[in-house]
Design an enzyme around this catalytic site. Sequence first.
Site, PDB file in Angstrom:
ATOM      1  N   ASP A 189       0.879  -1.346   0.050  1.00 39.06           N
ATOM      2  CA  ASP A 189       0.023  -0.114  -0.106  1.00 39.06           C
ATOM      3  C   ASP A 189       0.821   1.189   0.031  1.00 39.06           C
ATOM      4  OD1 ASP A 189      -2.103   1.787   0.412  1.00 39.06           O
ATOM      5  OD2 ASP A 189      -3.453   0.162   1.163  1.00 39.06           O
ATOM      6  N   ASP A 249       2.820   2.725  -4.725  1.00 43.44           N
ATOM      7  CA  ASP A 249       1.622   3.218  -5.232  1.00 43.44           C
ATOM      8  C   ASP A 249       1.530   2.602  -6.485  1.00 43.44           C
ATOM      9  OD1 ASP A 249       0.194   5.012  -6.565  1.00 43.44           O
ATOM     10  OD2 ASP A 249       0.788   6.819  -5.477  1.00 43.44           O
ATOM     11  N   GLY A 309      -6.418  -3.070  -3.816  1.00 42.96           N
ATOM     12  CA  GLY A 309      -5.694  -1.732  -4.118  1.00 42.96           C
ATOM     13  C   GLY A 309      -6.798  -0.863  -5.126  1.00 42.96           C
ATOM     14  N   TYR A 318     -17.063   4.253 -10.818  1.00 47.89           N
ATOM     15  CA  TYR A 318     -16.372   3.093 -10.054  1.00 47.89           C
ATOM     16  C   TYR A 318     -16.700   1.688 -10.514  1.00 47.89           C
ATOM     17  CZ  TYR A 318     -16.212   0.151  -6.204  1.00 47.89           C
ATOM     18  OH  TYR A 318     -15.889  -1.140  -5.155  1.00 47.89           O
ATOM     19  N   LYS A 364     -14.523  -1.440 -12.396  1.00 51.20           N
ATOM     20  CA  LYS A 364     -14.397  -2.875 -11.981  1.00 51.20           C
ATOM     21  C   LYS A 364     -14.686  -3.758 -13.277  1.00 51.20           C
ATOM     22  CE  LYS A 364     -13.342  -2.358  -7.727  1.00 51.20           C
ATOM     23  NZ  LYS A 364     -12.041  -2.652  -7.227  1.00 51.20           N
TER      24      LYS A 364
END
Length: 271
Positions: A31, A48, A69, A133, A137
């Site tokens: 992370d 990152d 992430g 969002y 996905k």
Amino acid sequence: MKTILMTGAAGGVARFLRDELPDKYALRLCDRDTPADLGENETFIAADLLDMAALRDAVQGVDAIIHLGAFSVESTWETILDANIVGTYNLYEAARHAGVRRVIFASSNHAVGFYARATTIDHTVYPKPDSRYGVSKVFGEALASLYANKYGVESLCVRIGNVAEQPIDRRRLAIWISPRDLAQLLAIGIEHPDIRFEIVYGASENAPHAWWDNSNAVRLGYRPEDRSDDYAQAVLSQQPPEVGDERTFKFQGGTFVTTETGGDPTKPDPQ
Ligand code: 15L
């Protein structure tokens, strides 16, 4: 002992999984921020998702990757583009170059959030994202398919509902997954010998409230231990009937189908 890289390791879902995944895995947590309380079987590497060089270091020598992430609710295009689209591309590229065989991609119910609650859907339906969002996905699932078929990087895509100790509202009775059930699904993603590219729903045993036919997960060996119906009486007695914009209770994605910023009323709006 298998070494598993977990991206998004400082986030809430990772916190649950770190407690639930079997001790037989050495977890390499990844992370931008160091997660709290590293356990005996855990190491941390800072990276990152936009930093390809750091990602290449992070994936070296791992047996599988759990890719959590991401920016985890609706946000601006720029935020979603960087964290979820470019970030996921970079992760798969790093995995391909390092010869990592398996990725478990944390997809989301919001990839299919514009299906009506009155419809039962399975893993074969075409995507109907409810947000930028959700689009990210769908992108991740498509990328997983490409990398499986073209480069042999195998993927289990888990369209996660809502991970919590218990279902927190009426909608979540249909889509809840307990931490231990999610850990079971991810372990299938790591261990199952015959996965090339598969989509499953990340849900506990949620009949009679469920909107998903999760037979693909069952076929791969998933046997959920937790049932949302055990909490139904408590949830329904505390929850008033849904009111407001009817799209938010007609469609599976709930508030994600109308929001431009946040999406999950249990979380603060992104800045
Ligand atoms: C998600 O994909 C989000 O990451 C999570 O914060 C919840 O909002 C969940 O969906 C949900 O639909 O409840």
